[in-house]
Design a protein around this motif. Structure first.
Motif, PDB file in Angstrom:
ATOM      1  N   ALA A  18      84.594  50.727  82.428  1.00 16.40           N
ATOM      2  CA  ALA A  18      84.063  49.960  83.557  1.00 16.40           C
ATOM      3  C   ALA A  18      83.777  50.848  84.752  1.00 16.40           C
ATOM      4  O   ALA A  18      82.880  50.561  85.553  1.00 16.40           O
ATOM      5  N   SER A  19      84.524  51.958  84.891  1.00 17.75           N
ATOM      6  CA  SER A  19      84.339  52.833  86.058  1.00 17.75           C
ATOM      7  C   SER A  19      82.980  53.533  86.037  1.00 17.75           C
ATOM      8  O   SER A  19      82.450  53.881  87.099  1.00 17.75           O
ATOM      9  N   ALA A 215      88.567  52.782  95.582  1.00 18.68           N
ATOM     10  CA  ALA A 215      88.943  51.570  94.853  1.00 18.68           C
ATOM     11  C   ALA A 215      88.576  51.676  93.375  1.00 18.68           C
ATOM     12  O   ALA A 215      89.377  51.337  92.489  1.00 18.68           O
ATOM     13  N   VAL A 216      87.358  52.165  93.102  1.00 14.35           N
ATOM     14  CA  VAL A 216      86.942  52.342  91.707  1.00 14.35           C
ATOM     15  C   VAL A 216      87.848  53.363  91.020  1.00 14.35           C
ATOM     16  O   VAL A 216      88.247  53.181  89.858  1.00 14.35           O
ATOM     17  N   GLY A 217      88.210  54.421  91.726  1.00 15.50           N
ATOM     18  CA  GLY A 217      89.097  55.432  91.161  1.00 15.50           C
ATOM     19  C   GLY A 217      90.473  54.878  90.842  1.00 15.50           C
ATOM     20  O   GLY A 217      91.060  55.206  89.799  1.00 15.50           O
ATOM     21  N   PHE A 218      91.001  54.024  91.715  1.00 13.40           N
ATOM     22  CA  PHE A 218      92.326  53.448  91.474  1.00 13.40           C
ATOM     23  C   PHE A 218      92.346  52.627  90.191  1.00 13.40           C
ATOM     24  O   PHE A 218      93.242  52.753  89.363  1.00 13.40           O
ATOM     25  N   PRO A 248      82.933  54.328  76.156  1.00 15.64           N
ATOM     26  CA  PRO A 248      81.487  54.200  76.410  1.00 15.64           C
ATOM     27  C   PRO A 248      80.908  52.863  75.958  1.00 15.64           C
ATOM     28  O   PRO A 248      79.977  52.342  76.583  1.00 15.64           O
ATOM     29  N   LEU A 249      81.458  52.299  74.882  1.00 23.07           N
ATOM     30  CA  LEU A 249      80.979  50.992  74.419  1.00 23.07           C
ATOM     31  C   LEU A 249      81.267  49.923  75.476  1.00 23.07           C
ATOM     32  O   LEU A 249      80.399  49.107  75.809  1.00 23.07           O
ATOM     33  N   PHE A 250      82.482  49.932  76.013  1.00 18.68           N
ATOM     34  CA  PHE A 250      82.809  48.994  77.084  1.00 18.68           C
ATOM     35  C   PHE A 250      81.912  49.240  78.295  1.00 18.68           C
ATOM     36  O   PHE A 250      81.479  48.298  78.969  1.00 18.68           O
ATOM     37  N   GLY A 251      81.644  50.529  78.579  1.00 18.03           N
ATOM     38  CA  GLY A 251      80.789  50.857  79.707  1.00 18.03           C
ATOM     39  C   GLY A 251      79.389  50.297  79.558  1.00 18.03           C
ATOM     40  O   GLY A 251      78.806  49.762  80.513  1.00 18.03           O
ATOM     41  N   VAL A 252      78.842  50.405  78.340  1.00 21.13           N
ATOM     42  CA  VAL A 252      77.495  49.874  78.090  1.00 21.13           C
ATOM     43  C   VAL A 252      77.486  48.351  78.227  1.00 21.13           C
ATOM     44  O   VAL A 252      76.573  47.771  78.820  1.00 21.13           O
ATOM     45  N   LEU A 253      78.505  47.690  77.689  1.00 22.20           N
ATOM     46  CA  LEU A 253      78.576  46.235  77.780  1.00 22.20           C
ATOM     47  C   LEU A 253      78.636  45.773  79.237  1.00 22.20           C
ATOM     48  O   LEU A 253      77.974  44.802  79.628  1.00 22.20           O
ATOM     49  N   ILE A 254      79.418  46.475  80.052  1.00 19.76           N
ATOM     50  CA  ILE A 254      79.516  46.111  81.466  1.00 19.76           C
ATOM     51  C   ILE A 254      78.215  46.437  82.187  1.00 19.76           C
ATOM     52  O   ILE A 254      77.761  45.690  83.068  1.00 19.76           O
ATOM     53  N   SER A 255      77.562  47.557  81.803  1.00 18.47           N
ATOM     54  CA  SER A 255      76.261  47.888  82.386  1.00 18.47           C
ATOM     55  C   SER A 255      75.240  46.802  82.091  1.00 18.47           C
ATOM     56  O   SER A 255      74.423  46.436  82.949  1.00 18.47           O
ATOM     57  N   LEU A 256      75.279  46.282  80.858  1.00 21.61           N
ATOM     58  CA  LEU A 256      74.340  45.225  80.494  1.00 21.61           C
ATOM     59  C   LEU A 256      74.600  43.945  81.291  1.00 21.61           C
ATOM     60  O   LEU A 256      73.681  43.164  81.550  1.00 21.61           O
ATOM     61  N   ALA A 257      75.864  43.737  81.663  1.00 18.61           N
ATOM     62  CA  ALA A 257      76.171  42.571  82.492  1.00 18.61           C
ATOM     63  C   ALA A 257      75.640  42.754  83.914  1.00 18.61           C
ATOM     64  O   ALA A 257      75.226  41.786  84.556  1.00 18.61           O
TER      65      ALA A 257
END
Length: 349
Positions: A18-19, A215-218, A248-257
């Motif tokens: 997510a970060s 905040a994102v870092g925390f 990265p898979l979670f990152g892509v899913l959140i990017s798509l959101a």
């Protein structure tokens, strides 16, 4: 392996994944190296405050001096050398090639864990690792990128090796307070990268951007790294690294959101391979007769089969609890993984 055992590693992957899209929102306002420093700093500052609050309530523990060397090595490789090599490599190669090369971290982590620290791995675990890595390659694949082994690519591969060493060294201190381990790594890595960026000419952005970066870092670094250390304690470096590779898979899913788009065929193939790899790890069952050598250490524990010891009159029956305790020699048989109590040798895979 139960989903409960894998949960800390998968949760760490989710938060770290997510970060990436959240940090992408800040890239235009904060130079990359300074952003890395602020993300690490947010991790260290946030975890430091939580650790201090727990310390006041006598719920937090420190790190024994005997293990400072392992932690210093992890910080040096993962928090100092790794980011520096990555930034140097990114300046010499394109983003698509860099994304592909970052999959090497999981490979290097597993190889070091298996060959240097002698973690056990059967064919099912290796197959799961291969499926996850191939899924990561497909997820970041972009035809027409730069030459695969340019000088920039070698620098990024060096960064991945540094993070793999970091993962395995952190495994050596994973029995201690996970928040203390993660907080110290964040503080020192954040200070180093921020100073390096400012010395190179970067200037601090507006305070709202600084606050957002912290905040994102925390959340994406600090809480994620705390969960990663807990996973190392339970699963060892290779298996934790494999689960974390789905970030990265979670990152892509959140990017798509955030930026809705229709994923292509490679995304679904990558997702299927990563799901297959996680499934192969979850269905692992490693069982044989093994001997625990006498051991004295301190970590949060319950009075299970590996923790049968007496307490003084002051103990009120709290579970879990933390104190230095001694394990006597014990030989028995049960399903287990390379956690802090099962780092023994094997005569075969």
């Amino acid at each position: 392996m139960s989903l409960r055992s894998a949960f800390p590693a998968l949760a760490a992957a989710l938060l770290f994944g997510a970060s990436t899209p959240l940090a992408k929102l800040l890239v235009g306002e904060v130079p990359p190296l300074l952003l890395a420093g602020l993300l690490y700093a947010g991790s260290g500052l946030g975890l430091g405050l939580l650790w201090w609050a727990r310390r006041v309530r006598a719920e937090a523990a420190g790190i024994p001096r005997a293990d400072w060397g392992w932690l210093a090595g992890a910080i040096g490789f993962g928090g100092v050398l790794g980011p520096a090599l990555l930034m140097a490599g990114l300046a010499r190669t394109d983003g698509a090639s860099a994304a592909l090369l970052l999959n090497l971290e999981a490979v290097f982590t597993a190889l070091i864990a298996w060959w240097v620290f002698k973690e056990n791995a059967d064919r099912q675990v290796v197959a799961g690792m291969v499926a996850i890595v191939i899924g990561g390659v497909l997820l970041s694949w972009s035809p027409g990128g730069a030459a695969p082994w340019s000088s920039g690519a070698l620098l990024i591969a060096g960064a991945c090796l540094c993070w793999a060493i970091d993962n395995n060294l952190t495994r050596k201190v994973s029995s201690h307070d996970a928040m203390a381990v993660a907080g110290l790594k964040g503080l020192l890595a954040g200070a180093f990268n921020s100073v390096l960026a400012l010395a190179a000419g970067a200037s601090l952005p507006a305070w709202p951007a600084v606050a957002a970066s912290l905040a994102v870092g925390f959340v994406g670094y600090g809480l994620s790294l705390t969960l990663f250390v807990l996973a190392l304690r339970q699963l060892g470096a290779a298996r934790t690294g494999a689960y974390f590779s789905v970030a990265p898979l979670f990152g892509v899913l959140i990017s798509l959101a955030i930026w809705p788009a229709l994923p292509g065929a490679l995304f679904w193939l990558a997702a299927a391979l990563m799901a297959l790899g996680v499934w192969l790890h979850l269905r692992e069952r490693h069982e044989h007769e093994h001997t625990h050598e006498p051991l004295a250490h301190s970590h949060p524990h319950r009075h299970d089969v590996h923790h049968q010891h007496a307490h003084d009159a002051g103990w009120q029956g709290e579970e879990p609890h933390t104190h230095e305790h001694r394990h006597e020699a014990l030989t028995h048989r049960h399903p287990h993984y390379p956690d802090i109590h099962h780092r023994h040798g094997h005569t075969h895979g």
